[in-house]
Design a protein around this motif. Sequence first.
Motif, PDB file in Angstrom:
ATOM      1  N   GLN A 170     -13.876  79.843  24.868  1.00 16.76           N
ATOM      2  CA  GLN A 170     -14.089  79.320  23.950  1.00 16.76           C
ATOM      3  C   GLN A 170     -12.719  78.195  23.467  1.00 16.76           C
ATOM      4  N   PHE A 171     -11.750  78.484  24.505  1.00 20.91           N
ATOM      5  CA  PHE A 171     -10.146  77.229  24.574  1.00 20.91           C
ATOM      6  C   PHE A 171     -10.271  76.646  26.327  1.00 20.91           C
ATOM      7  N   PHE A 172      -9.218  75.642  25.756  1.00 18.95           N
ATOM      8  CA  PHE A 172      -9.181  75.258  26.964  1.00 18.95           C
ATOM      9  C   PHE A 172      -7.814  74.353  26.637  1.00 18.95           C
ATOM     10  N   ARG A 173      -6.472  74.885  28.143  1.00 21.15           N
ATOM     11  CA  ARG A 173      -5.465  74.293  28.082  1.00 21.15           C
ATOM     12  C   ARG A 173      -5.813  72.496  28.067  1.00 21.15           C
ATOM     13  N   ILE A 174      -5.672  71.149  27.514  1.00 19.28           N
ATOM     14  CA  ILE A 174      -5.829  70.071  27.546  1.00 19.28           C
ATOM     15  C   ILE A 174      -4.176  69.673  27.924  1.00 19.28           C
ATOM     16  N   HIS A 175      -3.277  70.092  28.062  1.00 24.05           N
ATOM     17  CA  HIS A 175      -2.414  69.612  27.977  1.00 24.05           C
ATOM     18  C   HIS A 175      -1.121  70.811  28.219  1.00 24.05           C
ATOM     19  N   LYS A 176      -0.053  70.856  29.087  1.00 16.32           N
ATOM     20  CA  LYS A 176       1.000  72.073  28.994  1.00 16.32           C
ATOM     21  C   LYS A 176       1.764  72.431  27.346  1.00 16.32           C
ATOM     22  N   GLY A 177       1.151  71.600  26.556  1.00 16.16           N
ATOM     23  CA  GLY A 177       1.313  71.755  25.121  1.00 16.16           C
ATOM     24  C   GLY A 177       0.164  72.499  23.806  1.00 16.16           C
ATOM     25  N   TYR A 178      -0.526  72.652  24.752  1.00 22.85           N
ATOM     26  CA  TYR A 178      -1.852  72.634  24.147  1.00 22.85           C
ATOM     27  C   TYR A 178      -2.702  72.949  24.091  1.00 22.85           C
ATOM     28  N   LEU A 179      -3.159  74.595  24.002  1.00 22.92           N
ATOM     29  CA  LEU A 179      -4.698  75.339  24.206  1.00 22.92           C
ATOM     30  C   LEU A 179      -6.198  74.920  22.578  1.00 22.92           C
ATOM     31  N   VAL A 180      -6.559  74.349  23.646  1.00 23.89           N
ATOM     32  CA  VAL A 180      -7.854  73.484  21.879  1.00 23.89           C
ATOM     33  C   VAL A 180      -9.051  74.808  21.865  1.00 23.89           C
ATOM     34  N   ASN A 181      -9.475  74.817  20.573  1.00 29.23           N
ATOM     35  CA  ASN A 181     -11.131  75.317  20.887  1.00 29.23           C
ATOM     36  C   ASN A 181     -11.575  74.591  20.551  1.00 29.23           C
ATOM     37  N   LEU A 182     -12.387  75.208  21.511  1.00 30.62           N
ATOM     38  CA  LEU A 182     -13.832  74.186  21.955  1.00 30.62           C
ATOM     39  C   LEU A 182     -14.784  73.596  20.975  1.00 30.62           C
ATOM     40  N   SER A 183     -14.523  75.133  19.888  1.00 25.18           N
ATOM     41  CA  SER A 183     -15.725  74.444  19.324  1.00 25.18           C
ATOM     42  C   SER A 183     -16.189  73.918  17.918  1.00 25.18           C
ATOM     43  N   TYR A 184     -13.963  73.045  17.727  1.00 25.45           N
ATOM     44  CA  TYR A 184     -13.376  72.164  16.962  1.00 25.45           C
ATOM     45  C   TYR A 184     -13.002  70.512  17.348  1.00 25.45           C
ATOM     46  N   VAL A 185     -13.474  70.576  18.965  1.00 31.29           N
ATOM     47  CA  VAL A 185     -13.351  68.830  19.446  1.00 31.29           C
ATOM     48  C   VAL A 185     -14.452  68.014  19.031  1.00 31.29           C
ATOM     49  N   CYS A 186     -14.052  67.562  18.621  1.00 36.98           N
ATOM     50  CA  CYS A 186     -15.664  66.224  18.174  1.00 36.98           C
ATOM     51  C   CYS A 186     -15.978  64.833  18.723  1.00 36.98           C
ATOM     52  N   GLY A 187     -14.444  64.452  19.790  1.00 35.68           N
ATOM     53  CA  GLY A 187     -14.737  63.537  20.585  1.00 35.68           C
ATOM     54  C   GLY A 187     -13.149  63.478  21.230  1.00 35.68           C
ATOM     55  N   TYR A 188     -13.148  62.521  22.109  1.00 32.51           N
ATOM     56  CA  TYR A 188     -12.195  62.831  23.497  1.00 32.51           C
ATOM     57  C   TYR A 188     -11.972  60.985  24.093  1.00 32.51           C
ATOM     58  N   SER A 189     -11.558  60.818  24.701  1.00 32.23           N
ATOM     59  CA  SER A 189     -11.163  59.648  25.151  1.00 32.23           C
ATOM     60  C   SER A 189     -10.002  60.079  26.888  1.00 32.23           C
ATOM     61  N   LYS A 190      -9.637  59.597  27.597  1.00 34.18           N
ATOM     62  CA  LYS A 190      -9.111  59.634  28.907  1.00 34.18           C
ATOM     63  C   LYS A 190      -7.449  60.328  28.241  1.00 34.18           C
ATOM     64  N   SER A 191      -7.383  59.628  27.747  1.00 36.81           N
ATOM     65  CA  SER A 191      -5.992  59.957  27.046  1.00 36.81           C
ATOM     66  C   SER A 191      -5.493  61.032  25.912  1.00 36.81           C
ATOM     67  N   GLU A 192      -6.510  61.535  24.738  1.00 42.52           N
ATOM     68  CA  GLU A 192      -5.902  61.816  23.627  1.00 42.52           C
ATOM     69  C   GLU A 192      -8.378  63.000  23.961  1.00 42.52           C
ATOM     70  N   VAL A 193      -7.989  63.749  22.626  1.00 41.97           N
ATOM     71  CA  VAL A 193      -9.072  64.854  21.951  1.00 41.97           C
ATOM     72  C   VAL A 193      -8.928  64.543  20.627  1.00 41.97           C
ATOM     73  N   THR A 194      -9.839  64.539  20.060  1.00 41.98           N
ATOM     74  CA  THR A 194     -10.019  64.444  18.350  1.00 41.98           C
ATOM     75  C   THR A 194     -10.688  65.221  17.964  1.00 41.98           C
ATOM     76  N   LEU A 195     -10.301  66.473  16.915  1.00 40.47           N
ATOM     77  CA  LEU A 195     -10.548  67.908  16.545  1.00 40.47           C
ATOM     78  C   LEU A 195     -11.821  66.966  15.276  1.00 40.47           C
ATOM     79  N   THR A 196     -12.310  68.237  14.150  1.00 38.44           N
ATOM     80  CA  THR A 196     -12.859  68.387  12.903  1.00 38.44           C
ATOM     81  C   THR A 196     -12.058  67.896  12.072  1.00 38.44           C
ATOM     82  N   ASN A 197     -10.772  68.071  12.036  1.00 39.07           N
ATOM     83  CA  ASN A 197     -10.351  68.195  11.326  1.00 39.07           C
ATOM     84  C   ASN A 197      -9.204  66.671  11.792  1.00 39.07           C
ATOM     85  N   GLU A 198      -9.703  65.623  12.010  1.00 39.35           N
ATOM     86  CA  GLU A 198      -8.861  64.717  12.560  1.00 39.35           C
ATOM     87  C   GLU A 198      -8.134  64.254  13.088  1.00 39.35           C
ATOM     88  N   GLU A 199      -7.489  65.933  13.480  1.00 38.99           N
ATOM     89  CA  GLU A 199      -5.584  65.194  14.424  1.00 38.99           C
ATOM     90  C   GLU A 199      -6.446  64.885  16.078  1.00 38.99           C
TER      91      GLU A 199
END
Length: 243
Positions: free
Chosen positions: A188-217
């Motif tokens: 359920q999680f993916f390592r998008i960067h050496k410093g971040y492990l993201v819960n895919l359930s809360y991904v609401c958008g992405y570009s080639k340089s960043e991932v946006t979460l449902t809490n707007e981070e």
Amino acid sequence: MIKTAICDDETKTRAYLSALIQAQPYSCEIIEYASADDCLADGCGMDLLFLDIELGRSGSGQDGMALAQKIREQDLAAQPVIIFVTGYDQYVFDAFDVGAFQYLLKPVDEKKFAQVFARAAAQVSARKNAPQKVRTLTLRTGNENKVIPWDSIYYIESSNHKVVLHLKDGEFACYAKIRDLESELQEQFFRIHKGYLVNLSYVCGYSKSEVTLTNEEKLLLSKYKYQDFVKTYLRFLKKGMDL
């Protein structure tokens, strides 16, 4: 009873879809909306949503894709099955980004509609009847073990020799290695960067340089991780649609 919503700015289309739904061998409650604003304002707890992409630009001016994104950002007990109904086929890949179940082109074929509706109804039924299995992560802090549900975690951040879990109700830090958590949480999680492990359930958008979460981070997405992230995220969405 399947709570079914139709959101389309064309009266004739809403009437046609309503007739098709009533012709299916299922007990349905049907609600119609002429705009994205009306649908969001109601919040009827729908199970199934037939959604036009090219909605009229009234009110806030949101189209169907924006509405679907807003719905996916909501912290709902059960997200609705979304079926796009549109006269255009260029949005099919965008539909995957919001976890769409199916993409029907206008004019809607009755036989195709019946097949899609049957599969959607089966998914709604399975979701309602399935026992809720709560997956948890156990971490050691001091002399105690802390048990944390996966679904309470937005993302995990690596900081020196610690990890910081960014949760729905705050933060939690402990000594652990992010690569070990990556292995344990990989369903359920993916390592998008050496410093971040993201819960895919809360991904609401992405570009080639960043991932946006449902809490707007917004979190940095490594260029070396981009292709694998997109593939993993789309597989995750498809798996959710097939449940």
